[in-house]
Design an enzyme around this catalytic site. Sequence first.
Site: not given
Length: 317
Positions: A156, A197, A212
């Site tokens: 969301t 990641y 990140k």
Amino acid sequence: MANLTYIIPLVSFSLLGLIAGLIFAFRHRLFGARKQQNTALDLSTLQRVPPVGEKDFAGQTAIITGGGTGLGKAMALEMARRGANLVIASRNAEHLESAAQEIRALGAEVLTVELDVRKIEDVEAMVEKTLARFGKIDVLVNNAAGNFLVPAEKLTANGWNAVIGIVLNGTWHCSSAVGKVMLKQKQGTILNIVANYAWSGQPGVVHSAAAKAGVLSMTRTLAVEWGRHGIRVNAFAPGPMVTAGASANLQYNSDEAQALIASRVPLGRLTSAEEMAKYAAFLCSPQAAYINGDVLTADGGQWLPRGFLDLQDKLGA
Ligand code: NAP
């Protein structure tokens, strides 16, 4: 008369050539001593650096966001053991007080600050309290984070904003407020905790991966803007650690989950907050004085492609 017709242009061209040559020579510093470039390695500085593990943070003030739990607490204890005074800051007073007791037991001074890194006014108040107590800031570790597993199509707007707010905006709020102090001091170091990641991406955490990645870009940008003022900015990507946060939010708590994660790490195991804290402390220490704008990845090789090994494992070849 005929001679003058040739001589005047010849002299004029020669003079013009001489003037152009002089301008070129001065612009390229062909005359006189060149200004000495400050590239020489000062060995006496290196000799003064204490070996890793000794009190190499003595007299330093380190702020660690999210310093009451997991990796944040482990980094605070590592730096306290090595002589730093700590400021640990997060939302939950119980987390902070329990970590503060462990830090005090090591003989370090500690200030706890309740804050939400999403609110710039909270962050500015933390900086004021830190300066009132310790007078300077040597280290900032942007470690606070929020994360949860969710398929991208089910995420969301609130979920996206919460993670971007803590990780990306929070890191910027702290870097900006503390950076202003460090710029005046003309020294300091900032370490941003990211994850592998940030550059590989990872299904299930699109919000955190995007945040990140933004933090990594912020790291490199500030490293260049502020490096010339004596401030180093780096990132650290720890490997999979079974912290309370990772267990609750990323389902790291079961033996099955941990075995699956370990099977994807070439070194075949997970790591711990304590192991990771040593690498993080190194990046903030004087031993890392020439490391700037870098990301240290300590994930056992987890993010690298396994190539044909997947097929080999499946076929049992
Ligand atoms: P953690 O214990 O849940 O740490 C997160 C910390 O952030 C908590 O201390 C929390 O404290 C604080 N925090 C959350 N929201 C905040 C807010 N709005 N304002 C201020 N503080 C806030 O998890 P962890 O595993 O130690 O993670 C530490 C760092 O390592 C994170 O940056 C994470 O992304 C990174 N990392 C972890 C792993 C892993 O496998 N665990 C792998 C790669 C990277 P309060 O609840 O008291 O606010």
